[in-house]
Motif scaffolding. Structure first.
Motif, mmCIF file in Angstrom:
data_model
loop_
_atom_site.group_PDB
_atom_site.id
_atom_site.type_symbol
_atom_site.label_atom_id
_atom_site.label_comp_id
_atom_site.label_asym_id
_atom_site.label_seq_id
_atom_site.Cartn_x
_atom_site.Cartn_y
_atom_site.Cartn_z
ATOM 1 N N ALA A 82 6.675 -10.066 36.446
ATOM 2 C CA ALA A 82 5.749 -11.115 36.008
ATOM 3 C C ALA A 82 5.154 -10.756 34.651
ATOM 4 O O ALA A 82 4.987 -11.624 33.779
ATOM 5 N N ILE A 83 4.871 -9.469 34.448
ATOM 6 C CA ILE A 83 4.284 -9.014 33.186
ATOM 7 C C ILE A 83 5.266 -9.179 32.029
ATOM 8 O O ILE A 83 4.858 -9.378 30.874
ATOM 9 N N GLY A 172 9.845 -15.750 37.694
ATOM 10 C CA GLY A 172 9.466 -17.123 38.021
ATOM 11 C C GLY A 172 7.971 -17.269 38.214
ATOM 12 O O GLY A 172 7.355 -18.236 37.744
ATOM 13 N N ALA A 173 7.352 -16.289 38.878
ATOM 14 C CA ALA A 173 5.904 -16.328 39.093
ATOM 15 C C ALA A 173 5.154 -16.168 37.775
ATOM 16 O O ALA A 173 4.120 -16.801 37.560
ATOM 17 N N GLY A 174 5.681 -15.335 36.882
ATOM 18 C CA GLY A 174 5.043 -15.132 35.589
ATOM 19 C C GLY A 174 5.040 -16.386 34.737
ATOM 20 O O GLY A 174 4.109 -16.624 33.961
ATOM 21 N N ILE A 177 2.222 -18.603 36.274
ATOM 22 C CA ILE A 177 0.865 -18.093 36.042
ATOM 23 C C ILE A 177 0.876 -17.339 34.706
ATOM 24 O O ILE A 177 1.270 -16.167 34.642
ATOM 25 N N ARG A 178 0.448 -17.973 33.633
ATOM 26 C CA ARG A 178 0.568 -17.383 32.303
ATOM 27 C C ARG A 178 -0.354 -16.174 32.097
ATOM 28 O O ARG A 178 -0.012 -15.250 31.369
ATOM 29 N N ALA A 183 -2.073 -13.330 37.075
ATOM 30 C CA ALA A 183 -0.778 -13.146 37.734
ATOM 31 C C ALA A 183 -0.760 -11.863 38.553
ATOM 32 O O ALA A 183 -0.295 -11.844 39.707
ATOM 33 N N THR A 184 -1.285 -10.790 37.980
ATOM 34 C CA THR A 184 -1.306 -9.497 38.678
ATOM 35 C C THR A 184 -2.147 -9.581 39.947
ATOM 36 O O THR A 184 -1.723 -9.138 41.023
#
Length: 268
Positions: A82-83, A172-174, A177-178, A183-184
């Motif tokens: 995500a990062i 996809g999750a990143g 959630i920008r 996100a973390t």
């Protein structure tokens, strides 16, 4: 390939990757210790049900130990993947990235590639230590190393696939959630607390409504990835291939949605 290398370079230039690495070490140690203790405690328990008895067969104990660290390992991979996306917005480099590489699908594919490499590195880290410690634990349990069993190597290979699929989910999750911090936090809380909460819901439904609800737990990604690395099919659970199919479906949908959103969303 150059885009993938660029994405990996971006990760290496942040401090989060080694922080995650430091966190992974004690979590892995706790994981293999818990698996060892669980095998010892369950082996001495009386009146075991069919599922527990099958899980204590040498091959299932072995596959559990040789895939130790999956629960915490895929969480680290999920967050780092995500990062790979959110760092662009955190460091305000997203606009530059898409100006340098106007074809956004190339950028997102590079991010998938970099994340998959991260996933395989974490898988390799845990697997190397599993191959060192698991035979010692199995010998202590009087079961033998079990390395001659094809099911053990199949579980190790499917464990690698699980890490790859969770990496795709992370990208996809990143995209969705920008914010790097959001996100973390959201992914970590959802993974740990959400998984437990959903598990309790399924248990309540199974005990109070219908027993077949218990089998639906496989739709939870963490349950699916654990099911796919079991040595044999466990009584009361769906076949191992169902776990793999569920996780692949999540990864395909997450990857496709992430790519489409990246291509259509305005970047400022």
């Amino acid at each position: 390939m150059r885009l993938v290398q660029a994405e990996l370079f971006k990760i290496r230039t942040t401090s989060l990757w080694w922080i995650m690495g430091i966190v992974l070490v004690p979590l892995y140690a706790a994981s293999i210790l818990i698996n060892w203790l669980a095998a010892n405690v369950s082996a001495g328990a009386a009146d075991q049900n069919d599922q527990v008895r099958v899980s204590l067969e040498p091959i299932n104990v072995a596959t559990s130990l040789y895939t130790s660290g999956q629960y915490c390992g895929v969480l680290i991979v999920l967050l780092l993947s995500a990062i790979v996306v959110t760092s662009e917005f955190f460091h305000l480099t997203a606009t530059t990235t898409f100006l340098v590489t106007p074809r956004r699908e190339s950028v997102i594919l590079a991010k998938f590639g970099a994340s998959i490499i991260i996933g395989l590195v974490v898988w390799a880290f845990t697997t190397v230590f599993n191959l060192i410690f698991a035979p010692l634990i199995l010998k202590n349990l009087g079961l033998g190393a079990q390395l001659g069993e094809p099911a053990v190597w199949r579980a190790i290979g499917l464990n690698a696939l699980a890490y790859v699929l969770w990496a795709v989910l992370g990208v996809g999750a990143g995209v969705l959630i920008r914010s790097q911090i959001a996100a973390t936090l959201v992914l970590a809380i959802t993974y740990v607390i959400g998984t437990q909460a959903i598990g309790i819901v399924f248990i309540l439904l199974s005990n109070n409504v219908a027993k077949w609800f218990d089998k639906l737990q496989v739709i939870v990604p963490t349950t699916a990835s654990q099911l796919m690395v079991s040595g044999t099919d466990l009584p009361g659970n769906p076949p191992r291939w169902v776990g793999a199919a569920v996780l692949i479906a999540y990864a395909v949908v997450g990857g496709a949605v992430g790519t489409m959103i990246t291509k259509s969303r305005d970047i400022s």
